[in-house]
Write an enzyme that holds these catalytic residues in place. Structure first.
Site, mmCIF file in Angstrom:
data_model
loop_
_atom_site.group_PDB
_atom_site.id
_atom_site.type_symbol
_atom_site.label_atom_id
_atom_site.label_comp_id
_atom_site.label_asym_id
_atom_site.label_seq_id
_atom_site.Cartn_x
_atom_site.Cartn_y
_atom_site.Cartn_z
ATOM 1 N N ASP A 266 5.071 5.902 1.319
ATOM 2 C CA ASP A 266 3.881 5.424 2.023
ATOM 3 C C ASP A 266 4.067 3.973 2.448
ATOM 4 O O ASP A 266 3.614 3.038 1.785
ATOM 5 C CB ASP A 266 2.621 5.602 1.179
ATOM 6 C CG ASP A 266 2.107 7.035 1.204
ATOM 7 O OD1 ASP A 266 2.731 7.887 1.874
ATOM 8 O OD2 ASP A 266 1.089 7.321 0.548
ATOM 9 N N HIS B 110 7.823 9.976 -4.568
ATOM 10 C CA HIS B 110 6.458 9.569 -4.242
ATOM 11 C C HIS B 110 5.404 10.114 -5.189
ATOM 12 O O HIS B 110 4.566 9.360 -5.701
ATOM 13 C CB HIS B 110 6.113 9.978 -2.809
ATOM 14 C CG HIS B 110 4.825 9.385 -2.312
ATOM 15 N ND1 HIS B 110 4.589 8.021 -2.273
ATOM 16 C CD2 HIS B 110 3.676 9.973 -1.864
ATOM 17 C CE1 HIS B 110 3.372 7.787 -1.801
ATOM 18 N NE2 HIS B 110 2.796 8.960 -1.550
ATOM 19 N N ASN C 27 3.611 10.987 1.710
ATOM 20 C CA ASN C 27 2.870 11.912 2.570
ATOM 21 C C ASN C 27 2.461 11.286 3.899
ATOM 22 O O ASN C 27 2.359 11.967 4.914
ATOM 23 C CB ASN C 27 1.643 12.451 1.838
ATOM 24 C CG ASN C 27 0.758 11.358 1.289
ATOM 25 O OD1 ASN C 27 1.212 10.530 0.481
ATOM 26 N ND2 ASN C 27 -0.503 11.331 1.683
ATOM 27 N N HIS D 132 1.849 7.154 -4.632
ATOM 28 C CA HIS D 132 0.865 8.182 -4.296
ATOM 29 C C HIS D 132 -0.509 7.940 -4.918
ATOM 30 O O HIS D 132 -1.516 7.895 -4.188
ATOM 31 C CB HIS D 132 1.395 9.559 -4.696
ATOM 32 C CG HIS D 132 0.733 10.701 -3.990
ATOM 33 N ND1 HIS D 132 0.396 10.667 -2.651
ATOM 34 C CD2 HIS D 132 0.358 11.940 -4.433
ATOM 35 C CE1 HIS D 132 -0.150 11.806 -2.299
ATOM 36 N NE2 HIS D 132 -0.181 12.605 -3.365
ATOM 37 N N VAL D 133 -0.581 7.822 -6.244
ATOM 38 C CA VAL D 133 -1.847 7.491 -6.890
ATOM 39 C C VAL D 133 -2.063 5.991 -6.755
ATOM 40 O O VAL D 133 -1.210 5.193 -7.156
ATOM 41 C CB VAL D 133 -1.838 7.895 -8.379
ATOM 42 C CG1 VAL D 133 -3.116 7.444 -9.062
ATOM 43 C CG2 VAL D 133 -1.667 9.395 -8.514
ATOM 44 N N HIS D 134 -3.216 5.606 -6.214
ATOM 45 C CA HIS D 134 -3.459 4.203 -5.899
ATOM 46 C C HIS D 134 -3.950 3.449 -7.130
ATOM 47 O O HIS D 134 -5.095 2.981 -7.196
ATOM 48 C CB HIS D 134 -4.447 4.083 -4.740
ATOM 49 C CG HIS D 134 -3.939 4.705 -3.483
ATOM 50 N ND1 HIS D 134 -4.738 5.016 -2.407
ATOM 51 C CD2 HIS D 134 -2.682 5.093 -3.118
ATOM 52 C CE1 HIS D 134 -4.018 5.554 -1.445
ATOM 53 N NE2 HIS D 134 -2.765 5.615 -1.856
ATOM 54 N N ASP E 237 3.017 2.414 -1.522
ATOM 55 C CA ASP E 237 1.747 2.612 -0.809
ATOM 56 C C ASP E 237 1.248 1.289 -0.229
ATOM 57 O O ASP E 237 0.141 0.846 -0.523
ATOM 58 C CB ASP E 237 0.714 3.229 -1.749
ATOM 59 C CG ASP E 237 1.140 4.599 -2.247
ATOM 60 O OD1 ASP E 237 0.527 5.585 -1.822
ATOM 61 O OD2 ASP E 237 2.094 4.676 -3.040
ATOM 62 N N TYR F 269 1.364 3.542 6.802
ATOM 63 C CA TYR F 269 0.081 4.215 7.032
ATOM 64 C C TYR F 269 -0.216 4.305 8.529
ATOM 65 O O TYR F 269 -1.355 4.157 8.967
ATOM 66 C CB TYR F 269 -1.060 3.522 6.296
ATOM 67 C CG TYR F 269 -1.087 3.836 4.816
ATOM 68 C CD1 TYR F 269 -2.019 4.716 4.277
ATOM 69 C CD2 TYR F 269 -0.164 3.263 3.942
ATOM 70 C CE1 TYR F 269 -2.031 5.014 2.921
ATOM 71 C CE2 TYR F 269 -0.164 3.556 2.590
ATOM 72 C CZ TYR F 269 -1.099 4.431 2.091
ATOM 73 O OH TYR F 269 -1.103 4.733 0.743
ATOM 74 N N HIS G 212 -4.906 13.203 -7.348
ATOM 75 C CA HIS G 212 -3.629 13.899 -7.175
ATOM 76 C C HIS G 212 -3.138 14.606 -8.443
ATOM 77 O O HIS G 212 -1.929 14.761 -8.639
ATOM 78 C CB HIS G 212 -2.566 12.930 -6.650
ATOM 79 C CG HIS G 212 -2.963 12.231 -5.392
ATOM 80 N ND1 HIS G 212 -3.252 12.914 -4.224
ATOM 81 C CD2 HIS G 212 -3.137 10.905 -5.121
ATOM 82 C CE1 HIS G 212 -3.578 12.037 -3.284
ATOM 83 N NE2 HIS G 212 -3.521 10.823 -3.803
#
Length: 438
Positions: free
Chosen positions: A176, A292, A209, A329-331, A149, A179, A302
């Protein structure tokens, strides 16, 4: 006109995308920084831009770059001395259109066979600057840098600066990347941002995503990602750039797709089953998997999104004796115990969520309480990970938080591989036959 076009594209993507839930904060951490600004820097149309590397089968690397000129050749000249290119390789080129955007010429050229743990000097397209790369070692120890990410913010720059100080062999990115979110020039600026690192060490990535970028009736999903970041899917007998595998030193790494079909009737499931069944743990005693969307996640962000993929594929990973699963995915950051079927299991995989590279959406700061029994460490900060696999049985994992731009080793642990634990021998025929059944 360009401003109106950009605004129109952005509005269209917003209308077609699904908004993510906002996360309230009860744990104060640095706020997201603004997107980086990239001043216009015109280059000769034949000069290479956005240069990055990836592994491409045994003892080979793929060099990818972009030129504005459509006639530039897809040739790479290389050698082990500066300015002396004793070898060359011819590759292929592609391009794509996305609404009002037309990409440059995207080149992919495979070079090799290459010697292990060796510095090579190379030039793309027969002109332009000389780049330098180092091939991974052929045996332990081997070190991976891990950051998911990423995006293109001030925190991204901090993360990349910290990774640049790490002595590593391969960069792993569980989805990710840019962006871009439909604004295709952001793919170009991302390529420019990561070039100093990605042109020197292979970057092995899988989709998230934000790579989807599908606009019904106008553009296919992952068109930009697939054109720009070609991974060794063909070399690993996969039918899709969204999932593949590779080996480096004594590690077999599997990159899966959270956003392509994964049920038992899917091509990805069939490929994964075949790939895992062929792994020779005497040759590659470590087995690492990336995708991801996390399966083990105690953050409110999420929740449950990985449950379907977990139900379908966790039995395969467990039967194969996967040592480590890395996701994004999870920040935020989270590390689990060895787990399987939602609870601790000494013969399961360690799951690490590391979607905290520097994205523009900020941190996911709210966690579920009480902490699940399988969760060992969790924190919402930007950072990166380092995985040093020392030998066939021991590896050292560390997570480095970006706090006030200073890298802080906030979590660390020694990991023992399952190959040395007796787990693979103890697993019953019933739990392993899933890999070998028709």
């Amino acid at each position: 006109m360009e401003t109106k076009t950009t605004i129109s594209m952005l509005l269209l993507c917003v209308l077609l995308s699904i908004s993510l839930p906002a996360v309230r904060t009860d744990y104060v951490r640095p706020q997201p920084r603004k997107n980086l600004q990239f001043p216009w820097n015109p280059k000769h149309p034949s000069l290479p831009q956005q240069v990055h590397l990836s592994l491409a089968g045994e003892n080979h690397m793929r060099i990818s770059w972009v030129t504005d000129g459509k006639s530039a050749p897809s040739i790479v000249e290389y050698g082990t001395s500066p300015g002396e290119y004793t070898l060359s390789s011819q590759g292929e080129a592609t391009s794509y259109n996305y609404l009002f955007y037309s990409s440059g010429k995207i080149h992919h050229t495979v070079i090799g066979p290459l010697e292990h743990d060796t510095v090579y000097f190379y030039r793309c397209g027969g002109q332009g600057p000389e780049f330098q790369l180092k091939t991974p070692p052929g045996q332990f120890p081997v070190t991976f840098a891990v950051a998911g990410d990423l995006g293109q913010t001030g925190w991204t720059k901090s993360t990349l600066d910290h990774i640049d100080k790490c002595i590593y062999d391969v960069h792993l990115l569980p989805g990710d990347l840019s962006y871009a979110d439909c604004l295709q020039h952001r793919w170009d600026t991302f390529g420019e941002l990561v070039q100093p690192l990605a042109s020197a060490r292979p970057w092995m990535v899988t989709q998230g995503n934000h790579e989807k970028e599908k606009i019904p009736f106008f553009t296919d999903a992952f068109a930009s990602y697939n054109a720009r970041w070609k991974m060794p899917f063909e070399e690993s007998e996969s039918a899709s750039n969204l999932y593949y595998s590779f080996e480096v030193a004594g590690v077999h790494v599997v990159m899966l797709g959270s956003y392509t079909d994964y049920d038992e009737l899917s091509d990805q499931y069939s490929w994964l089953k075949a790939d895992l069944s062929k792994v020779d743990r005497k040759k590659t005693p470590w087995l690492v998997v990336l995708f991801h969307v996390p399966w083990y996640n105690s953050n409110y962000a999420h929740q449950g999104e990985g449950d379907g993929m977990m139900a379908a594929m966790e039995p395969l990973l467990y039967a194969a004796g996967v040592d480590l699963v890395l996701t994004g995915h999870v920040h935020a950051y989270e590390r689990s115990k060895r787990v399987n079927k939602g609870k601790s299991d000494p013969c399961g995989a360690v799951h690490i969520t590391i979607g905290d590279g520097g994205n523009r959406e900020g941190l996911a700061q709210k966690y579920v309480h009480p902490t699940p029994e399988w969760s060992v460490f969790r924190e919402a900060s930007f950072g990166h990970g380092e995985l040093k696999i020392v030998n066939s049985t021991h590896a050292f994992w560390s997570w480095h938080r970006n706090d006030d731009d200073e890298p802080v080793r906030s979590d660390q642990v020694w990991l023992n591989s399952l190959i040395g634990s007796g787990c693979l021998e103890e697993k019953t025929y019933e739990s392993r036959k899933i890999l070998f059944s028709p």
